[in-house]
Design a protein around this motif. Structure first.
Motif, PDB file in Angstrom:
ATOM      1  N   GLY A 208       0.800  -1.213   0.000  1.00 36.58           N
ATOM      2  CA  GLY A 208       0.000   0.000   0.000  1.00 36.58           C
ATOM      3  C   GLY A 208       0.832   1.261   0.000  1.00 36.58           C
ATOM      4  N   GLN A 209       0.236   2.337  -0.545  1.00 35.30           N
ATOM      5  CA  GLN A 209       0.932   3.611  -0.673  1.00 35.30           C
ATOM      6  C   GLN A 209       1.211   4.246   0.684  1.00 35.30           C
ATOM      7  OE1 GLN A 209      -2.200   4.924  -3.179  1.00 35.30           O
ATOM      8  NE2 GLN A 209      -3.155   6.202  -1.623  1.00 35.30           N
ATOM      9  N   GLN A 210       0.339   4.047   1.663  1.00 36.72           N
ATOM     10  CA  GLN A 210       0.549   4.636   2.982  1.00 36.72           C
ATOM     11  C   GLN A 210       1.755   4.012   3.662  1.00 36.72           C
ATOM     12  OE1 GLN A 210      -3.205   4.188   4.982  1.00 36.72           O
ATOM     13  NE2 GLN A 210      -4.187   5.823   3.824  1.00 36.72           N
ATOM     14  N   MET A 211       1.873   2.696   3.549  1.00 39.16           N
ATOM     15  CA  MET A 211       3.049   2.041   4.100  1.00 39.16           C
ATOM     16  C   MET A 211       4.318   2.547   3.426  1.00 39.16           C
ATOM     17  SD  MET A 211       3.984  -2.025   4.055  1.00 39.16           S
ATOM     18  CE  MET A 211       5.596  -2.611   4.604  1.00 39.16           C
ATOM     19  N   TYR A 313      -0.792   8.765  -7.402  1.00 34.57           N
ATOM     20  CA  TYR A 313      -1.833   7.794  -7.116  1.00 34.57           C
ATOM     21  C   TYR A 313      -2.948   7.783  -8.160  1.00 34.57           C
ATOM     22  CZ  TYR A 313       0.411   8.314  -2.543  1.00 34.57           C
ATOM     23  OH  TYR A 313       1.324   8.397  -1.536  1.00 34.57           O
ATOM     24  N   ASP A 314      -3.070   8.837  -8.939  1.00 39.47           N
ATOM     25  CA  ASP A 314      -4.179   8.937  -9.892  1.00 39.47           C
ATOM     26  C   ASP A 314      -3.690   8.997 -11.328  1.00 39.47           C
ATOM     27  OD1 ASP A 314      -6.690   9.106  -8.310  1.00 39.47           O
ATOM     28  OD2 ASP A 314      -5.700  10.833  -7.404  1.00 39.47           O
ATOM     29  N   SER A 340       3.861   4.971  -6.014  1.00 33.68           N
ATOM     30  CA  SER A 340       2.639   4.670  -6.744  1.00 33.68           C
ATOM     31  C   SER A 340       2.065   3.368  -6.204  1.00 33.68           C
ATOM     32  CB  SER A 340       2.911   4.558  -8.249  1.00 33.68           C
ATOM     33  OG  SER A 340       1.702   4.402  -8.964  1.00 33.68           O
ATOM     34  N   ALA A 341       0.871   2.980  -6.691  1.00 32.99           N
ATOM     35  CA  ALA A 341       0.212   1.789  -6.173  1.00 32.99           C
ATOM     36  C   ALA A 341      -0.765   1.236  -7.194  1.00 32.99           C
ATOM     37  CB  ALA A 341      -0.515   2.102  -4.862  1.00 32.99           C
ATOM     38  N   LEU A 342      -1.058  -0.048  -7.051  1.00 33.83           N
ATOM     39  CA  LEU A 342      -2.089  -0.694  -7.852  1.00 33.83           C
ATOM     40  C   LEU A 342      -3.438  -0.688  -7.157  1.00 33.83           C
ATOM     41  CD1 LEU A 342      -0.387  -3.881  -9.358  1.00 33.83           C
ATOM     42  CD2 LEU A 342      -1.357  -1.964 -10.625  1.00 33.83           C
ATOM     43  N   SER A 343      -3.515  -0.077  -5.977  1.00 36.92           N
ATOM     44  CA  SER A 343      -4.718  -0.184  -5.161  1.00 36.92           C
ATOM     45  C   SER A 343      -5.947   0.397  -5.849  1.00 36.92           C
ATOM     46  CB  SER A 343      -4.501   0.502  -3.810  1.00 36.92           C
ATOM     47  OG  SER A 343      -4.104   1.850  -3.989  1.00 36.92           O
ATOM     48  N   VAL A 354       4.585   0.591  -4.866  1.00 37.98           N
ATOM     49  CA  VAL A 354       6.006   0.578  -5.182  1.00 37.98           C
ATOM     50  C   VAL A 354       6.604   1.939  -4.863  1.00 37.98           C
ATOM     51  CG1 VAL A 354       5.667   1.298  -7.587  1.00 37.98           C
ATOM     52  CG2 VAL A 354       7.716   0.013  -6.967  1.00 37.98           C
ATOM     53  N   VAL A 355       7.850   1.927  -4.375  1.00 38.80           N
ATOM     54  CA  VAL A 355       8.631   3.138  -4.138  1.00 38.80           C
ATOM     55  C   VAL A 355       9.877   3.057  -5.011  1.00 38.80           C
ATOM     56  CG1 VAL A 355       9.875   4.555  -2.460  1.00 38.80           C
ATOM     57  CG2 VAL A 355       7.823   3.285  -1.759  1.00 38.80           C
TER      58      VAL A 355
END
Length: 499
Positions: A208-211, A313-314, A340-343, A354-355
């Motif tokens: 997740g992006q928050q992590m 994220y968007d 970014s994220a696939l969420s 991913v970072v």
């Protein structure tokens, strides 16, 4: 002079099932330069930048000629020159492919050595949301509609892999770097779709992006160091930065995103370690940072030596002709840390993110990831790899963007019809939310309370401001609601304001 932009369809030879992402080529038909030379130069530039990677399958000459609207012989001539120079090669009965580029390092946008200090980790040994209930209309912060995600394909693939894994007795603990084939196709997707140039040693996968943001703050920041962010901005990010002892500096923002001129004024009076931004779709205002401010921000980073966290994220939810490339895709000295994220592509439960950053920084981040937890969901990772490789996610993105674009226009119309006297707003270029600014002072707490009594929930925007100034805005997400719910919610807001 006429400019024609076309998309070169790319499919890797190593991952032959990965569907086509597009890279724009530009041709000028003013007669100043032969077209075959323009095609040759454009493809060569994409190879050197790393966006056409080694072993990427090139489109056939007929297909490319059709897209470029030129004669096939023109494309054949360009391909022949690239083949003779060793930039392309052919495989019998398979087609033309990109050769390995020896000089691509000078185009690398993420360096191996970070130019900023950071904490090194080594491995030695929020407002409560109301429960879902029938009839509740919940304007969220801009979440997608889970019904548009490829959930059936994901669950079907997951079930197949689960059964196969049990039969083959391959259940085992995994390392925190995620399943290698998934890592490769995901990085390939980022490079091709978003114009990045990321290698596996410059990427750390997170849950997740928050992590990811929390881990970056742990590695990068020390107590009393200053983080600059837009005001209004993302309160979750602020809490993360403050949790490691950092101080916050407010930067003005407007319809062009972060005001980099104001940031430059702040830099002249204080040492800023980090700038946090989401340039594609700034939270909560939905503003997209202009090209001029993006360049200015990167210049300031080089001059003053601060790092940039780019939260992207968007990216997929862009409604214009051509999305802005991320800051991380622009030439820079390694200052940009990309998250970014696939969420949002696989809602509502998928949290893979991913970072990306300099290799030495990512090594420390990966060590911290291993300290947090070693076991990932290997079955879900296998399933996700298949969805990316088979083009299922790419297809779902295209379908959902078309759906959200139409819904965005509908929301714009009902906002104008019902709320024009009370609010002002800009139609967002990206994302799944509208940012409404009230024309007059209003008791927002009373408004939100009365809306809740009528079965309509909107998040209190007060937490998105640095100071105690009463907010004069609302953020309403439109992605997860249907048209009837959207109109009913907006009309109820208008009725209460009019009363």
């Amino acid at each position: 002079m006429d400019i024609v932009k076309i998309g070169v369809n790319r499919k890797t030879f190593i991952n032959p099932m990965l569907r086509k992402w597009k890279i724009p080529l530009q041709l000028s038909f003013d007669g100043t330069r032969p077209l075959y030379q323009q095609i040759e130069a454009a493809i060569e530039e994409e190879i050197k930048k790393g966006r056409l990677a080694a072993d990427t399958a090139m489109p056939g000459t007929r297909e490319l000629a059709k897209e470029l609207k030129v004669h096939r012989k023109t494309v054949v001539q360009a391909y022949d020159r690239l083949l003779s120079r060793g930039l392309l090669y052919t495989r019998q009965k398979q087609g033309t492919f990109v050769a390995a580029e020896k000089d691509s390092t000078r185009y690398a946008t993420l360096l191996s050595k970070a130019p900023f200090a950071f904490r090194t980790f080594k491995v030695d040994f929020t407002e409560d949301l109301p429960p879902m209930q029938s009839g509740l209309i919940k304007f969220d912060d801009g979440f997608p509609d889970p019904r548009l995600g490829p959930l059936l394909e994901l669950t079907g693939t997951y079930r197949t892999i689960f059964k196969r894994t049990l039969r083959q007795r391959q259940m085992e603990f995994q390392n925190p770097k995620f399943y290698d084939p998934l890592r490769d196709v995901y990085i390939n997707m980022l490079n091709q779709q978003r114009g990045l140039n990321v290698s596996p040693d410059r990427a750390c996968f997170v849950v997740g992006q928050q992590m990811g943001l929390y881990m970056v703050a742990q590695v990068l920041l020390k107590k009393e160091e200053v983080v600059a962010s837009c005001n209004p901005g993302d309160p979750f990010a602020w809490h993360i930065f403050q949790s490691v002892g950092a101080k916050l500096a407010a930067v003005r923002s407007d319809e062009k995103g972060m005001d980099t001129a104001h940031l430059e004024e702040l830099l002249k009076t204080q040492k800023i370690k980090l700038v946090y931004t989401s340039p594609q779709c700034q939270y909560p205002t939905t503003a997209t940072m202009s090209h001029e401010r993006r360049r200015h921000l990167l210049q300031l980073s080089e001059t003053y030596g601060f790092a940039i966290i780019e939260a992207d994220y968007d990216h997929e939810y862009w409604y214009g002709a051509q999305p802005y490339v991320p800051l991380a895709a622009e030439p820079h000295g390694g200052q940009v840390i990309y998250i970014s994220a696939l969420s949002k592509l696989l809602p509502p439960f998928y949290l893979m993110g991913v970072v990306c950053g300099p290799a030495d920084f990512i090594r420390s981040l990966t060590a911290l990831r291993e300290m947090i937890g070693q076991q990932g969901d290997i079955l879900l990772e296998h399933a996700t790899e298949d969805l990316i490789r088979d083009g299922v996610i790419a297809k779902a993105v295209r379908k959902s963007v078309h759906h959200y674009k139409e819904k965005r226009e509908y929301v714009s119309a009902i906002l104008y019809n019902y709320l024009y006297k009370h609010v002002q707003f800009q139609v967002p270029q990206a994302g799944l939310a509208y940012f409404l600014q009230f024309r007059d002072d209003i008791d927002l707490t009373n408004l939100l309370t009365r809306l809740k009594q009528k079965g309509i929930y909107i998040r209190n925007p007060g937490s998105a401001s640095f100071d105690d100034t009463p907010p004069r805005h609302l953020r309403i997400g439109f992605g997860a609601l249907d048209l009837r719910e959207l109109e009913q919610g907006v009309k109820t807001i208008a009725d209460i304001l009019s009363a």
